[in-house]
Scaffold this motif. Structure first.
Motif, PDB file in Angstrom:
ATOM      1  N   PHE A 153      -3.933   6.971  -3.899  1.00  0.00           N
ATOM      2  CA  PHE A 153      -3.937   5.791  -3.034  1.00  0.00           C
ATOM      3  C   PHE A 153      -3.653   4.562  -3.891  1.00  0.00           C
ATOM      4  O   PHE A 153      -4.268   4.384  -4.945  1.00  0.00           O
ATOM      5  CB  PHE A 153      -5.310   5.622  -2.373  1.00  0.00           C
ATOM      6  N   THR A 154      -2.721   3.729  -3.465  1.00  0.00           N
ATOM      7  CA  THR A 154      -2.414   2.475  -4.155  1.00  0.00           C
ATOM      8  C   THR A 154      -2.506   1.334  -3.153  1.00  0.00           C
ATOM      9  O   THR A 154      -1.900   1.393  -2.084  1.00  0.00           O
ATOM     10  CB  THR A 154      -1.001   2.521  -4.775  1.00  0.00           C
ATOM     11  N   MET A 200       0.838  -1.174   0.000  1.00  0.00           N
ATOM     12  CA  MET A 200       0.000   0.000   0.000  1.00  0.00           C
ATOM     13  C   MET A 200       0.880   1.233   0.000  1.00  0.00           C
ATOM     14  O   MET A 200       1.984   1.207   0.509  1.00  0.00           O
ATOM     15  CB  MET A 200      -0.911  -0.004   1.225  1.00  0.00           C
ATOM     16  N   ALA A 201       0.343   2.287  -0.571  1.00  0.00           N
ATOM     17  CA  ALA A 201       1.149   3.502  -0.641  1.00  0.00           C
ATOM     18  C   ALA A 201       0.248   4.720  -0.824  1.00  0.00           C
ATOM     19  O   ALA A 201      -0.863   4.615  -1.340  1.00  0.00           O
ATOM     20  CB  ALA A 201       2.131   3.415  -1.797  1.00  0.00           C
ATOM     21  N   ILE A 202       0.780   5.857  -0.410  1.00  0.00           N
ATOM     22  CA  ILE A 202       0.107   7.145  -0.586  1.00  0.00           C
ATOM     23  C   ILE A 202       1.100   8.099  -1.233  1.00  0.00           C
ATOM     24  O   ILE A 202       2.255   8.183  -0.809  1.00  0.00           O
ATOM     25  CB  ILE A 202      -0.338   7.734   0.762  1.00  0.00           C
ATOM     26  N   LYS A 203       0.632   8.817  -2.253  1.00  0.00           N
ATOM     27  CA  LYS A 203       1.454   9.846  -2.884  1.00  0.00           C
ATOM     28  C   LYS A 203       0.692  11.159  -2.806  1.00  0.00           C
ATOM     29  O   LYS A 203      -0.483  11.223  -3.176  1.00  0.00           O
ATOM     30  CB  LYS A 203       1.731   9.483  -4.343  1.00  0.00           C
ATOM     31  N   PHE A 217      -4.630  -1.765  -6.984  1.00  0.00           N
ATOM     32  CA  PHE A 217      -5.739  -0.843  -7.170  1.00  0.00           C
ATOM     33  C   PHE A 217      -5.224   0.572  -6.929  1.00  0.00           C
ATOM     34  O   PHE A 217      -4.436   0.795  -6.005  1.00  0.00           O
ATOM     35  CB  PHE A 217      -6.869  -1.161  -6.181  1.00  0.00           C
ATOM     36  N   LYS A 218      -5.693   1.526  -7.745  1.00  0.00           N
ATOM     37  CA  LYS A 218      -5.158   2.877  -7.654  1.00  0.00           C
ATOM     38  C   LYS A 218      -6.250   3.901  -7.943  1.00  0.00           C
ATOM     39  O   LYS A 218      -7.099   3.687  -8.808  1.00  0.00           O
ATOM     40  CB  LYS A 218      -4.018   3.028  -8.665  1.00  0.00           C
TER      41      LYS A 218
END
Length: 97
Positions: free
Chosen positions: A18-19, A1-4, A52-53
């Motif tokens: 959001f990924t 999971m990741a946030i940019k 998912f993005k």
């Protein structure tokens, strides 16, 4: 999971991407106080690699609580800025923009 986070110079807005890694999932939503905890409003798009993005525009200089809804199961963001206990006895992810 990741946030940019991408801050815009022309507007008081931050584009937050959001990924979520959920290769076996069918549907993933991001839900939080920015969308009244809607379980249908911000659906993330499934990519070919199984992630998912999706991107949400959020007002700058605010703090938001959120979670992911992955096939009906709530999950927190591992890279959240912090976590906060909710009234249901679990933690929400916290995003500072």
């Amino acid at each position: 999971m990741a946030i940019k986070k991408q801050f815009l110079k022309s507007k008081p807005v931050c584009k937050v991407t959001f990924t979520v890694e959920a290769k076996d999932a069918d549907k993933v939503f991001v839900s939080g106080d920015f969308n009244d905890w809607s379980q249908t409003k911000h659906e993330l798009k499934k990519l070919k690699n199984g992630n998912f993005k999706g991107t949400v525009d959020l007002e700058k200089d605010n703090t938001y609580e959120f979670k992911y809804l992955v096939d009906g199961n709530w999950q927190n963001e591992e890279q959240a800025d912090s976590y906060k206990w909710n009234d249901l006895g679990s933690e929400n992810s916290v995003l500072e923009v």
